[in-house]
Design a protein around this motif. Structure first.
Motif, mmCIF file in Angstrom:
data_model
loop_
_atom_site.group_PDB
_atom_site.id
_atom_site.type_symbol
_atom_site.label_atom_id
_atom_site.label_comp_id
_atom_site.label_asym_id
_atom_site.label_seq_id
_atom_site.Cartn_x
_atom_site.Cartn_y
_atom_site.Cartn_z
ATOM 1 N N MET A 1 0.845 -1.190 0.000
ATOM 2 C CA MET A 1 0.000 0.000 0.000
ATOM 3 C C MET A 1 0.889 1.252 0.000
ATOM 4 N N GLU A 2 0.615 2.175 -0.899
ATOM 5 C CA GLU A 2 1.428 3.377 -1.031
ATOM 6 C C GLU A 2 1.174 4.336 0.125
ATOM 7 N N ALA A 3 2.254 4.854 0.671
ATOM 8 C CA ALA A 3 2.138 5.797 1.791
ATOM 9 C C ALA A 3 1.501 7.098 1.316
ATOM 10 N N PRO A 4 0.638 7.693 2.147
ATOM 11 C CA PRO A 4 0.001 8.963 1.749
ATOM 12 C C PRO A 4 1.015 10.087 1.671
ATOM 13 N N THR A 5 0.809 10.990 0.756
ATOM 14 C CA THR A 5 1.688 12.150 0.630
ATOM 15 C C THR A 5 1.275 13.220 1.638
ATOM 16 N N LEU A 6 2.200 14.130 1.918
ATOM 17 C CA LEU A 6 1.903 15.215 2.856
ATOM 18 C C LEU A 6 0.742 16.058 2.354
ATOM 19 N N ASP A 7 0.702 16.311 1.061
ATOM 20 C CA ASP A 7 -0.351 17.145 0.490
ATOM 21 C C ASP A 7 -1.727 16.500 0.655
ATOM 22 N N SER A 8 -1.787 15.173 0.573
ATOM 23 C CA SER A 8 -3.069 14.484 0.689
ATOM 24 C C SER A 8 -3.616 14.507 2.107
ATOM 25 N N MET A 9 -2.767 14.788 3.099
ATOM 26 C CA MET A 9 -3.214 14.837 4.490
ATOM 27 C C MET A 9 -3.637 16.240 4.928
ATOM 28 N N MET A 10 -3.440 17.220 4.047
ATOM 29 C CA MET A 10 -3.826 18.591 4.346
ATOM 30 C C MET A 10 -5.125 18.951 3.621
ATOM 31 N N GLU A 11 -5.858 19.886 4.188
ATOM 32 C CA GLU A 11 -7.094 20.372 3.565
ATOM 33 C C GLU A 11 -6.821 21.770 3.026
ATOM 34 N N HIS A 12 -6.934 21.917 1.706
ATOM 35 C CA HIS A 12 -6.601 23.187 1.072
ATOM 36 C C HIS A 12 -7.820 23.962 0.587
ATOM 37 N N HIS A 13 -8.977 23.341 0.593
ATOM 38 C CA HIS A 13 -10.173 23.982 0.050
ATOM 39 C C HIS A 13 -11.292 23.991 1.090
ATOM 40 N N ARG A 14 -11.882 25.154 1.283
ATOM 41 C CA ARG A 14 -12.964 25.303 2.249
ATOM 42 C C ARG A 14 -14.288 24.787 1.713
ATOM 43 N N PHE A 15 -14.571 25.112 0.459
ATOM 44 C CA PHE A 15 -15.904 24.871 -0.085
ATOM 45 C C PHE A 15 -15.958 23.592 -0.905
ATOM 46 N N PRO A 16 -17.135 22.993 -0.988
ATOM 47 C CA PRO A 16 -17.282 21.739 -1.746
ATOM 48 C C PRO A 16 -17.138 21.975 -3.250
ATOM 49 N N ASP A 17 -16.858 20.899 -3.965
ATOM 50 C CA ASP A 17 -16.656 20.993 -5.412
ATOM 51 C C ASP A 17 -17.962 20.906 -6.200
ATOM 52 N N ASP A 18 -18.951 20.198 -5.654
ATOM 53 C CA ASP A 18 -20.179 19.994 -6.432
ATOM 54 C C ASP A 18 -21.084 21.219 -6.348
ATOM 55 N N HIS A 19 -21.799 21.471 -7.428
ATOM 56 C CA HIS A 19 -22.636 22.672 -7.552
ATOM 57 C C HIS A 19 -23.842 22.649 -6.603
ATOM 58 N N ILE A 20 -24.365 21.481 -6.322
ATOM 59 C CA ILE A 20 -25.541 21.393 -5.440
ATOM 60 C C ILE A 20 -25.186 21.854 -4.031
ATOM 61 N N SER A 21 -24.043 21.393 -3.517
ATOM 62 C CA SER A 21 -23.604 21.797 -2.172
ATOM 63 C C SER A 21 -23.311 23.291 -2.117
ATOM 64 N N LEU A 22 -22.731 23.831 -3.180
ATOM 65 C CA LEU A 22 -22.466 25.266 -3.233
ATOM 66 C C LEU A 22 -23.762 26.068 -3.236
ATOM 67 N N LEU A 23 -24.761 25.572 -3.949
ATOM 68 C CA LEU A 23 -26.066 26.244 -3.977
ATOM 69 C C LEU A 23 -26.715 26.216 -2.596
ATOM 70 N N LEU A 24 -26.641 25.066 -1.936
ATOM 71 C CA LEU A 24 -27.203 24.954 -0.587
ATOM 72 C C LEU A 24 -26.500 25.900 0.377
ATOM 73 N N LEU A 25 -25.177 26.033 0.237
ATOM 74 C CA LEU A 25 -24.416 26.945 1.097
ATOM 75 C C LEU A 25 -24.819 28.390 0.835
ATOM 76 N N PHE A 26 -25.043 28.737 -0.431
ATOM 77 C CA PHE A 26 -25.464 30.092 -0.782
ATOM 78 C C PHE A 26 -26.845 30.396 -0.198
ATOM 79 N N LEU A 27 -27.763 29.449 -0.315
ATOM 80 C CA LEU A 27 -29.117 29.645 0.216
ATOM 81 C C LEU A 27 -29.116 29.715 1.746
ATOM 82 N N TYR A 28 -28.170 29.017 2.352
ATOM 83 C CA TYR A 28 -28.084 28.993 3.815
ATOM 84 C C TYR A 28 -27.439 30.263 4.372
ATOM 85 N N SER A 29 -26.708 31.010 3.567
ATOM 86 C CA SER A 29 -25.890 32.138 4.030
ATOM 87 C C SER A 29 -26.641 33.138 4.918
#
Length: 231
Positions: A1-29
């Motif tokens: 099993m390949e060891a995880p990279t340092l970059d894969s263990m960090m979170e670099h993005h706050r918002f979700p990638d899918d458009h539905i989740s972004l729409l829900l976040l906008f409506l919830y604002s």
């Protein structure tokens, strides 16, 4: 099993990638902004109450009161403290891990970067004087542990937050030099719509998102027995 990279263990993005989740976040604002203002007002009162209550009563009431701020805590197994253990070690998920764990079990967490003063105290860190070398920090912590009745130390040997998805950062060994045994804890954090923590984001901004989003769930688990260096 390949060891995880340092970059894969960090979170670099706050918002979700899918458009539905972004729409829900906008409506919830609008709701989120209202909750943010309300929780800032309530949080100020919770802070004042926490300053005057004894530890045992404070932890019980604070777990109830912080749920109003959208922070919910749970323990996957009943946490039974081994009286001989003076060190808790845990993975590091957010800037508020030490606050959450202290609601579940009595402990104190030092800051390796926050200078002593009101801000350090208000954030719930153990004040040990002006941060110096690692050797000075170890000596200060050993002196703290030698005091009768002092709560266990909660340490994060990773020394950096991760996303908790791929693995752990290499543990710093200095945390294990303070005692013959340590009690491992694990933290799992869940939050709807956005990531619980983004690498490099200031703690004030993380507090903003915690109060903005409907809820954040912290789940703690502990090992059934401490780990000894002699084993």
């Amino acid at each position: 099993m390949e060891a995880p990279t340092l970059d894969s263990m960090m979170e670099h993005h706050r918002f979700p990638d899918d458009h539905i989740s972004l729409l829900l976040l906008f409506l919830y604002s609008p709701i989120g902004l209202f909750l943010l203002l309300l929780r800032i007002f309530i949080g100020a009162h919770i802070f004042l109450v926490s300053c005057v209550l004894p530890d045992s009563v404070r932890r019980f009431l604070m777990r109830i009161m912080t749920s109003v701020l959208g922070v919910f805590t749970s323990v996957s197994e009943p946490h039974v403290r081994d009286k001989s253990v003076k060190i808790y070690i845990s993975n590091h998920r957010t800037y508020f891990d030490h606050n959450v764990v202290s609601l579940i079990t009595s402990c104190a967490s030092p800051s390796v970067s926050c200078p002593p003063g009101f801000l350090c105290w208000a954030r719930g860190f153990l004040e040990l004087g002006t941060p110096g070398s690692r050797a000075q920090l170890q000596e200060s912590l050993k002196h703290y542990l030698s005091q009768t009745g002092s709560p266990p130390l909660l340490l994060f040997p990773e020394e950096e937050t991760t996303n908790g998805k791929k693995g752990l950062l290499n543990f710093s060994s200095w945390a294990f030099s303070l005692s013959d045994s340590v009690q491992p804890l694990t933290l799992h954090v869940q939050r709807p719509l956005i990531s619980p923590m983004v690498t490099g984001c200031p703690w004030v901004m993380e507090l903003f998102w915690m109060l903005f989003i409907p809820f954040t769930i912290y789940q703690m688990a502990s090992a059934s027995f401490p780990i000894s260096k002699r084993v």
